[in-house]
Design an enzyme around this catalytic site. Structure first.
Site, PDB file in Angstrom:
ATOM      1  N   LYS A 188      51.395 -79.658  78.368  1.00 56.49           N
ATOM      2  CA  LYS A 188      50.422 -80.711  78.055  1.00 56.49           C
ATOM      3  C   LYS A 188      49.178 -80.461  78.892  1.00 56.49           C
ATOM      4  O   LYS A 188      49.242 -80.538  80.129  1.00 56.49           O
ATOM      5  CB  LYS A 188      51.028 -82.082  78.377  1.00 56.49           C
ATOM      6  CG  LYS A 188      50.134 -83.277  78.139  1.00 56.49           C
ATOM      7  CD  LYS A 188      50.936 -84.541  78.426  1.00 56.49           C
ATOM      8  CE  LYS A 188      50.091 -85.783  78.433  1.00 56.49           C
ATOM      9  NZ  LYS A 188      49.572 -86.094  77.114  1.00 56.49           N
ATOM     10  N   THR A 238      44.662 -85.076  77.962  1.00 61.91           N
ATOM     11  CA  THR A 238      45.066 -86.459  77.735  1.00 61.91           C
ATOM     12  C   THR A 238      43.889 -87.173  77.085  1.00 61.91           C
ATOM     13  O   THR A 238      42.726 -86.832  77.360  1.00 61.91           O
ATOM     14  CB  THR A 238      45.511 -87.164  79.031  1.00 61.91           C
ATOM     15  OG1 THR A 238      45.990 -88.479  78.724  1.00 61.91           O
ATOM     16  CG2 THR A 238      44.395 -87.239  80.056  1.00 61.91           C
ATOM     17  N   GLU A 249      48.630 -81.573  73.438  1.00 65.57           N
ATOM     18  CA  GLU A 249      49.431 -82.701  73.941  1.00 65.57           C
ATOM     19  C   GLU A 249      50.931 -82.429  73.797  1.00 65.57           C
ATOM     20  O   GLU A 249      51.755 -83.282  74.130  1.00 65.57           O
ATOM     21  CB  GLU A 249      49.101 -83.973  73.149  1.00 65.57           C
ATOM     22  CG  GLU A 249      47.737 -84.564  73.433  1.00 65.57           C
ATOM     23  CD  GLU A 249      47.811 -85.696  74.443  1.00 65.57           C
ATOM     24  OE1 GLU A 249      48.835 -85.824  75.132  1.00 65.57           O
ATOM     25  OE2 GLU A 249      46.832 -86.448  74.517  1.00 65.57           O
TER      26      GLU A 249
HETATM   27  C1  LIG Z   1      47.620 -96.951  81.467  1.00 67.54           C
HETATM   28  C2  LIG Z   1      47.441 -95.895  80.418  1.00 67.54           C
HETATM   29  O1  LIG Z   1      46.677 -96.033  79.481  1.00 67.54           O
HETATM   30  N1  LIG Z   1      48.180 -94.794  80.570  1.00 67.54           N
HETATM   31  C3  LIG Z   1      48.274 -93.701  79.742  1.00 67.54           C
HETATM   32  C4  LIG Z   1      47.453 -93.457  78.656  1.00 67.54           C
HETATM   33  C5  LIG Z   1      47.680 -92.308  77.922  1.00 67.54           C
HETATM   34  N2  LIG Z   1      48.672 -91.491  78.274  1.00 67.54           N
HETATM   35  C6  LIG Z   1      48.943 -90.286  77.506  1.00 67.54           C
HETATM   36  C7  LIG Z   1      49.699 -90.532  76.252  1.00 67.54           C
HETATM   37  C8  LIG Z   1      49.262 -89.354  75.402  1.00 67.54           C
HETATM   38  O2  LIG Z   1      49.908 -88.180  75.787  1.00 67.54           O
HETATM   39  C9  LIG Z   1      47.844 -89.187  75.792  1.00 67.54           C
HETATM   40  C10 LIG Z   1      46.925 -89.817  74.801  1.00 67.54           C
HETATM   41  O3  LIG Z   1      46.592 -91.109  75.099  1.00 67.54           O
HETATM   42  O4  LIG Z   1      47.725 -89.700  77.114  1.00 67.54           O
HETATM   43  C11 LIG Z   1      49.467 -91.743  79.344  1.00 67.54           C
HETATM   44  O5  LIG Z   1      50.392 -90.971  79.679  1.00 67.54           O
HETATM   45  N3  LIG Z   1      49.249 -92.845  80.066  1.00 67.54           N
END
Ligand SMILES: CC(=O)Nc1ccn([C@H]2C[C@H](O)[C@@H](CO)O2)c(=O)n1
Length: 102
Positions: A20, A23, A73
């Protein structure tokens, strides 16, 4: 001072293995800068698990997400859109944070 970013626990192994490398976040996490080192911890318990270096922060619309984003991702495109819709319901303006482990 090193800034911080959190990830859900279920993504920890993919980050540590290098599967990954992006994000996708909302504007509240669009302020990171290229070259910045971020301390990475789990959202659920705050436990630190690595440091990443930000490679880029790029705006993207939900409708512009591609199979490449999904591969970065370690998901399918359908899975990625589902995850983003659950975390950011109804949001179209997003930011791709590209990174590598330090
Ligand atoms: C608090 C919060 O928003 N935490 C997050 C947001 C996104 N992610 C990850 C999930 C996906 O892999 C990507 C896309 O949004 O980012 C996360 O782990 N924690």
């Amino acid at each position: 001072m090193k800034r911080e970013i959190t990830f859900y626990r279920r993504f920890e192994a993919d980050i540590l293995s290098g599967k990954k490398t992006i994000t996708i976040r909302d504007s509240s996490e669009s302020h990171f800068e290229k070259g910045e080192l971020l301390s990475v911890s789990r959202y659920e318990d705050g436990g630190y698990f690595c440091t990443i270096e930000v490679e880029s922060v790029t705006p993207v619309l939900m409708s512009e997400l591609t199979e490449l984003h999904a591969a970065q991702e370690n998901m399918t495109l359908d899975e990625l859109k589902q995850v983003i819709s659950e975390i950011y319901p109804g949001l179209n303006e997003l930011y791709v944070i590209s990174f590598h482990i330090r």
